[in-house]
Design an enzyme around this catalytic site. Structure first.
Site, short mmCIF file in Angstrom:
data_model
loop_
_atom_site.label_atom_id
_atom_site.label_comp_id
_atom_site.label_asym_id
_atom_site.label_seq_id
_atom_site.Cartn_x
_atom_site.Cartn_y
_atom_site.Cartn_z
N ASP A 13 0.86 -1.18 0.00
CA ASP A 13 0.00 0.00 0.00
C ASP A 13 0.90 1.24 0.00
O ASP A 13 1.68 1.45 0.93
CB ASP A 13 -0.89 -0.01 1.24
CG ASP A 13 -2.01 1.02 1.19
OD1 ASP A 13 -2.16 1.66 0.12
OD2 ASP A 13 -2.73 1.17 2.18
N ASP A 107 -2.86 2.51 -6.03
CA ASP A 107 -1.82 2.57 -5.02
C ASP A 107 -1.72 1.34 -4.12
O ASP A 107 -1.00 1.37 -3.12
CB ASP A 107 -2.00 3.82 -4.15
CG ASP A 107 -3.33 3.83 -3.41
OD1 ASP A 107 -4.22 3.03 -3.75
OD2 ASP A 107 -3.47 4.64 -2.48
N GLU A 108 -2.40 0.25 -4.45
CA GLU A 108 -2.27 -0.94 -3.62
C GLU A 108 -2.54 -2.20 -4.43
O GLU A 108 -3.24 -2.19 -5.43
CB GLU A 108 -3.19 -0.88 -2.40
CG GLU A 108 -4.67 -0.79 -2.74
CD GLU A 108 -5.55 -0.85 -1.50
OE1 GLU A 108 -5.24 -1.64 -0.57
OE2 GLU A 108 -6.56 -0.12 -1.46
#
Length: 360
Positions: A13, A107-108
């Site tokens: 993350d 983003d993860e």
């Protein structure tokens, strides 16, 4: 010690992704409270730097409230093309280790490294290498969680942010989940957490005491999921090539939105997010749905099916804006706004001569 029969799952993350990219590219912003999206007078925060979070500023917060909490807050216009490019750069790093990568957003992502391309038996070493490589090649920090299932890996990555690393082994899992506040459980949102707290369920230990039948009675089929995660049971595999029937994004706001400008700004951000997912999955859509939840929790959806497929953020925003205004703008304060697309077309569903284009 993890046995060979147990999966080795990493959840990566990125830390305050949008805001961190802006601070990386604009050195004058480093160490300062930054909000991506909105403005001092209007709009909604899309992302906040850790310096801003210390003042209680976070994503989905109304910009005017954010400015009150942090008078020195600096508002930055989002650059989705840049975030998308950095996201692709990070994903290429993941693929150096495994093809079992399941992105959740820009983003993860989950990675299954039980068997991996470098022949490394330690998921811990791989996760730390990935973090170091991301920092070296992008200048950004990431937090990593490592465990034997997706639920625990996701929980672990959030425990020591920013730039964190947490390993949850089988012998530590039960105690960790039992000690967790119920609002820290992945998959349990604010409304459900509040309902659980009314029922006296405040921690994982409290949740574990409840029977499957009781949880299903209060929460429907999702109660089965709650029953299992309280017992650290999660058999979901990392799915790199999931065929999804719909793609969507939604946000619940701490302060209900009333003004059209605020609604449109948030709708534009959601359109960008959904379009990014469509690009990642190489799909286009014919049906667009806007979801509205009002201050009294009344739910409304507005949908439109098109003659042709769309896949660009601009087209998606245009249709969503039309739906927001049809038959009329919301008459009541809006606490949740969402966009989803369905009736999807994947590359394998179309003639080879037809090429999809994505507008970013």
């Amino acid at each position: 010690m993890l046995s060979s029969a147990i999966r080795k799952i990493i959840h990566i993350d990125m830390d305050a992704f949008f805001a961190s990219v802006e601070q990386r590219d604009h050195p004058e912003l480093r160490g300062k409270p930054v909000a991506v999206g909105g403005s001092r007078a209007r709009g909604v925060v899309a992302a906040a730097s850790y310096e801003a979070r210390k003042f209680g500023v976070h994503s989905a917060l109304a910009s005017r409230i954010a400015a009150q909490k942090c008078p020195q807050l600096i508002f930055i216009k989002p650059r989705f093309d840049v975030y998308s490019a950095v996201s692709r750069q990070i994903r290429e790093i993941f693929y150096r280790y495994t093809d079992l990568v399941e992105p959740l957003s820009l983003d993860e992502a989950y990675l299954d490294v039980t068997e991996n391309k470098i022949g490394m038996p330690s998921a811990t070493i791989i996760a730390k290498e990935i973090k170091a490589t991301i920092l070296a090649e992008t200048g950004l920090t990431a937090s990593a969680g490592v465990s034997f299932n997706k639920f625990l890996a996701k929980i672990a990555s959030d425990l020591n942010k920013p730039n964190g690393f947490t390993l949850v082994t089988p012998d530590k899992a039960d105690a960790l989940v039992a000690s967790l506040s119920i609002d820290k459980f992945h998959g349990i949102g604010k409304v459900t957490a509040a309902k659980m707290q009314q029922l006296g369920i405040n921690t994982g230990a409290d949740l574990r005491e409840r029977s499957e039948e009781e949880l299903v009675r209060h929460f429907g089929k999702t109660g089965l999921y709650y029953y299992r995660i309280a017992r650290v049971q999660d058999d979901r595999p990392v799915q790199p090539h999931r065929i999804r029937k719909s793609i969507g994004a939604e946000r619940t706001f701490d302060v209900d939105l009333v003004e059209e400008e605020d609604l449109l700004e948030r709708l534009h951000f959601l359109a960008q997010e959904v379009a990014q997912d469509m690009a990642r999955l190489q799909t286009s859509a014919k049906t667009v749905t806007v979801k509205l939840k009002y201050f009294d929790f009344t739910l409304q959806t507005r949908s439109k099916t098109l003659l042709n497929y769309l896949n660009s953020a601009d087209a998606l925003f245009t249709i969503s804006r039309e739906l927001l205004r049809t038959p009329a703008l919301p008459l009541f304060p809006v606490r949740l706004l969402g966009i989803s697309v369905s009736n999807l077309l994947y590359p394998q569903d179309q003639p080879a001569s037809h090429q999809l284009t994505f507008d970013f």
